[in-house]
Motif scaffolding. Structure first.
Motif, PDB file in Angstrom:
ATOM      1  N   ILE A 175       0.848  -1.194   0.000  1.00 61.08           N
ATOM      2  CA  ILE A 175       0.000   0.000   0.000  1.00 61.08           C
ATOM      3  C   ILE A 175       0.886   1.247   0.000  1.00 61.08           C
ATOM      4  CG2 ILE A 175      -0.309   0.005   2.546  1.00 61.08           C
ATOM      5  CD1 ILE A 175      -3.165   1.129   1.986  1.00 61.08           C
ATOM      6  N   ARG A 236      -1.968   3.695  -4.201  1.00 60.00           N
ATOM      7  CA  ARG A 236      -2.164   2.357  -4.773  1.00 60.00           C
ATOM      8  C   ARG A 236      -2.204   1.346  -3.645  1.00 60.00           C
ATOM      9  NH1 ARG A 236       3.596   0.267  -6.416  1.00 60.00           N
ATOM     10  NH2 ARG A 236       4.786   1.663  -5.089  1.00 60.00           N
ATOM     11  N   SER A 237      -2.815   0.201  -3.949  1.00 60.41           N
ATOM     12  CA  SER A 237      -2.962  -0.831  -2.938  1.00 60.41           C
ATOM     13  C   SER A 237      -3.099  -2.175  -3.629  1.00 60.41           C
ATOM     14  CB  SER A 237      -4.202  -0.535  -2.086  1.00 60.41           C
ATOM     15  OG  SER A 237      -4.505  -1.651  -1.279  1.00 60.41           O
ATOM     16  N   GLU A 241      -9.675  -1.741  -4.527  1.00 59.79           N
ATOM     17  CA  GLU A 241      -9.727  -0.350  -4.114  1.00 59.79           C
ATOM     18  C   GLU A 241     -11.004  -0.056  -3.332  1.00 59.79           C
ATOM     19  OE1 GLU A 241      -8.232   3.439  -6.606  1.00 59.79           O
ATOM     20  OE2 GLU A 241     -10.059   2.450  -7.309  1.00 59.79           O
ATOM     21  N   HIS A 245     -13.391   8.038  -1.652  1.00 57.68           N
ATOM     22  CA  HIS A 245     -12.267   8.652  -0.950  1.00 57.68           C
ATOM     23  C   HIS A 245     -12.485   8.582   0.563  1.00 57.68           C
ATOM     24  CE1 HIS A 245      -8.956  11.275  -0.115  1.00 57.68           C
ATOM     25  NE2 HIS A 245      -9.732  12.205   0.403  1.00 57.68           N
ATOM     26  N   ALA A 248     -11.504   5.287   1.746  1.00 61.87           N
ATOM     27  CA  ALA A 248     -10.039   5.154   1.753  1.00 61.87           C
ATOM     28  C   ALA A 248      -9.449   5.810   3.004  1.00 61.87           C
ATOM     29  CB  ALA A 248      -9.449   5.784   0.497  1.00 61.87           C
ATOM     30  N   LEU A 300     -14.630   7.206  -6.072  1.00 60.17           N
ATOM     31  CA  LEU A 300     -13.385   6.947  -6.794  1.00 60.17           C
ATOM     32  C   LEU A 300     -13.648   6.566  -8.246  1.00 60.17           C
ATOM     33  CD1 LEU A 300     -11.274   5.136  -4.037  1.00 60.17           C
ATOM     34  CD2 LEU A 300     -11.156   7.513  -4.763  1.00 60.17           C
ATOM     35  N   ARG A 304     -12.085   8.533 -11.496  1.00 59.25           N
ATOM     36  CA  ARG A 304     -11.425   7.932 -12.665  1.00 59.25           C
ATOM     37  C   ARG A 304     -12.055   8.434 -13.956  1.00 59.25           C
ATOM     38  NH1 ARG A 304     -10.772   3.455  -9.587  1.00 59.25           N
ATOM     39  NH2 ARG A 304     -12.852   2.744 -10.165  1.00 59.25           N
TER      40      ARG A 304
END
Ligand code: ZN
Length: 678
Positions: A175, A236-237, A241, A245, A248, A300, A304
């Protein structure tokens, strides 16, 4: 088969886990559960165990934050995904335009936002592999940054190992998170106090101090600086995902990383703008500088879909607080000569109201800066007061420049004594090399008379200027030749004030070596260094004859002080000055401390706040220091006690959140022992 070695491994693991948990409670959640003493005991046990059994040391052990010696450089590292900067605006209308653009691109989709304080610090990317911190990289140019892992490891709020606190949540095998490193305001204030005391140039603002610290090649020095950080995104992970947000951010927090408590999920752009307004009001109460609010589209998948331009993501905007700036006219550039002879250009402005005060001067630092910003006398300039200590000129309105305005040139000669100027050691600044320059003498005398130095009352700036310009004072020793009759003849100086001044000068003869050393204005010798040197050498003759090695051996005294002290005592005019001071009957020895007081407070740090019922602050400070304690101005995790009187404000609140012990005057007196003022 289990033997004693297994028991040690288990114990070390247990200690590491426990220390990590308490570090997280203390530095990330700000909710300590155990006392500092208990924490220190755990830390000590682990260190002792690791010292006896070095094979037990792991790279992610909490004892290994500061490892290895200084680096020679930071290796460059390419970012896996670029660290873009954000489009920004100062206007609410443009924030609404941003939403309109997002809507045009996405059509009729439910939209929500996250609004977060924009911390004025240094961006950092941090990677964990198999839960262990493996790399930290600065933003650099957005594509390539510096690998500053050794420095980032010293930041106590950044865990060296991740641990999930959410049932069912596994730590991803890889991560990368991003955040902002900053220097807390309280730490910044303390650092600047210390620098001023040591005769060093203070930091311009907290951001410079933080980025300067991260560029240090010696991680031990970084650890001392007291940096902190907030993480604000997952770059990144290895795991699927998060959907939004805000999810996250929750994930980051649940992995033990520090997120900002002022971040808010907002159902509409209006709600986001309302949060901006709220943060703006709250700004001064925070312990870190913010210069605006970042508004991000929460989903998210929509982020994108919106994508990025070549420079900025299209799903976020930084709404910067209307800057505390104002336009005014640059009337003149004065060149001032300091007590070491350094020439500093200072902007003389038409007075203008900025951020609550009237500003009529601004710092220009040096000729290089003036040339870079192309600042000319007669220009209309934009002045800014931010986190900086002194206002600065940020912009020149070129369209308003009078045709006659000429580029500024530093003078070739000292504006006061007309001696040809020379370059300073740094080769950027200029100095007047004439030690008898009246401007330097004036500054040296003013410094000598300061309360913290010889404490001469009644010696105002104008009087010093007058006495230097008519040749009465050629150095500080001449002060001791002043006579009441002569002084009383001066304009606006009666018999009585002349007598008081002479009496005050007389009294200063007994001030002792420590105050004298500070008062001499030797570069880098602040109050603290003066105290240490006075205590170690006992007399000016002993210090004058001390070798560099002997001075260097004094704890807390650094290289810069050693070199500067040696240089000062080597100069013949300074030897003459000491002879004059001897003849004038000054006390050139360390004052005896009187009946020795037990140094019962050695190693403890105190902060005084509010008004005590019967002691003034200086007295309280003197009593604490008399017993070996230290008094600092800002509350931090190193503070042992806060002594609070009436009207104690934010410092007391901060002390309570950090779990620091609070004393009233009676409590302090108790701590000092019986009847400390006897
Ligand atoms: Zn000069």
């Amino acid at each position: 088969m289990k033997g004693p070695a297994d028991a040690l491994v288990t114990r070390a693991e247990h200690l590491r886990r426990t220390i990590r948990k308490h570090e997280h409670l203390y530095y990330v959640l700000l909710e300590p559960e155990i006392s500092d003493q208990k924490f220190d005991a755990l830390d000590r046990e682990l260190r002792d165990l690791e010292a006896a059994h070095p094979e037990l040391i792991t790279h992610d052990s909490p004892t290994q934050r500061v490892g290895g010696g200084p680096l020679t450089e930071f290796p460059p590292v390419a970012h896996a995904a670029p660290m873009l900067s954000l489009d920004n605006t100062y206007s609410e209308d443009e924030v609404r335009d941003f939403e309109a653009r997002v809507r045009r691109q996405l059509g009729e989709t439910p939209l929500s936002y996250v609004a977060e304080p924009k911390i004025d610090g240094l961006s950092l990317s941090v990677t964990y592999e198999n839960a262990i911190l493996t790399r930290a990289v600065t933003r650099g140019d957005g594509k390539i940054g510096d690998d500053v892992t050794v420095n980032a490891r010293t930041i106590r709020s950044l865990p060296l190992a991740l641990a999930s606190s959410r049932p069912g949540l596994k730590v991803p095998s890889l991560i990368e998170v991003r955040g902002e490193v900053y220097l807390p305001r309280s730490v910044f204030a303390r650092a600047n106090d210390e620098r001023t005391r040591n005769g060093e140039e203070p930091f311009v603002n907290a951001r410079n101090a933080a980025s300067g610290a991260m560029k240090q090649l010696d991680p031990r020095q970084v650890a001392e600086r007291g940096l902190e950080l907030f993480l604000y995104s997952v770059a990144r992970s290895s795991e699927p995902e998060a959907r939004s947000h805000s999810d996250a951010l929750r994930l980051i927090g649940d992995l033990g990383l520090r997120t900002n408590p002022e971040i808010k999920a907002c159902a509409s752009i209006e709600e986001a703008l309302a949060h901006c307004a709220a943060l703006r009001l709250k700004r001064d109460a925070l312990d870190y500088d913010i210069d605006g609010v970042v508004i991000k589209v929460d989903s998210l998948s929509l982020q994108r879909e919106l994508g990025a331009t070549s420079k900025f993501p299209r799903w976020a905007i930084a709404y910067k607080f209307p800057a505390e700036r104002a336009a005014t006219r640059l009337v003149n550039i004065d060149v001032q000569v300091g007590r070491t002879g350094k020439l500093t250009p200072v902007a003389h402005l038409e007075p203008v109201f900025v951020a609550g005060t009237t500003v009529s001067r601004a710092t220009l630092h040096n000729a290089e800066e003036i040339a870079r910003k192309d600042i000319r006398v007669g220009d209309t300039v934009v002045v800014e007061r931010g986190g900086d200590v002194i206002p600065k000129i940020v912009e020149v309105a070129l369209g308003l420049r009078p045709p006659s305005a000429k580029p500024f040139m530093m003078p070739a000669a000292c504006p006061v004594c007309l001696t040809h100027v020379a370059a300073m050691d740094d080769e950027v600044d200029l100095r007047c090399p004439n030690a008898s320059c009246p401007a330097q003498i004036e500054e040296r005398i003013k410094h000598f008379a300061r309360r913290q130095a010889m404490d001469i009352e009644g010696l105002g700036d104008k009087l010093v200027a007058l006495l230097v310009s008519d040749g009465t004072l050629r150095n500080i020793a001449d002060l001791y030749t002043l006579e009441v009759d002569v002084l009383a003849q001066l304009e606006r100086m009666g018999e009585k004030s002349a007598a008081n001044l002479v009496a005050s000068i007389e009294k200063s003869r007994g001030a002792g070596l420590q105050r004298l050393l500070f008062g001499l204005g030797i570069r880098f010798v602040g109050e603290r260094a003066a105290e240490l040197l006075s205590r170690r050498f006992g007399s000016i003759d002993a210090l004058s004859q001390a070798t560099a090695e002997e001075i260097d051996a004094v704890p807390e005294i650094g290289q810069a002080v050693v070199a500067s002290v040696r240089e000062w005592f080597t100069a013949s005019q300074n030897q003459d000055l000491i002879d004059h001071l001897k003849r004038a009957g000054l006390q050139l020895k360390t004052l005896s401390a009187g009946p020795a007081q037990p140094r019962t407070l050695e190693g403890l740090q105190f902060v005084l706040t509010g008004v005590l019922p019967s002691m003034d602050r200086n007295e309280a400070k003197r009593l604490i220091e008399g017993r070996g304690g230290r008094v600092t101005s800002a509350v931090s995790s190193k503070t042992s006690y806060i002594v609070a009187g009436d009207d104690a404000g934010s410092k007391l609140e901060k002390a309570r959140t950090l779990g620091i012990k609070v004393l009233d005057e009676a409590g302090l007196v108790g701590l000092l022992g019986e009847n400390p003022r006897a």
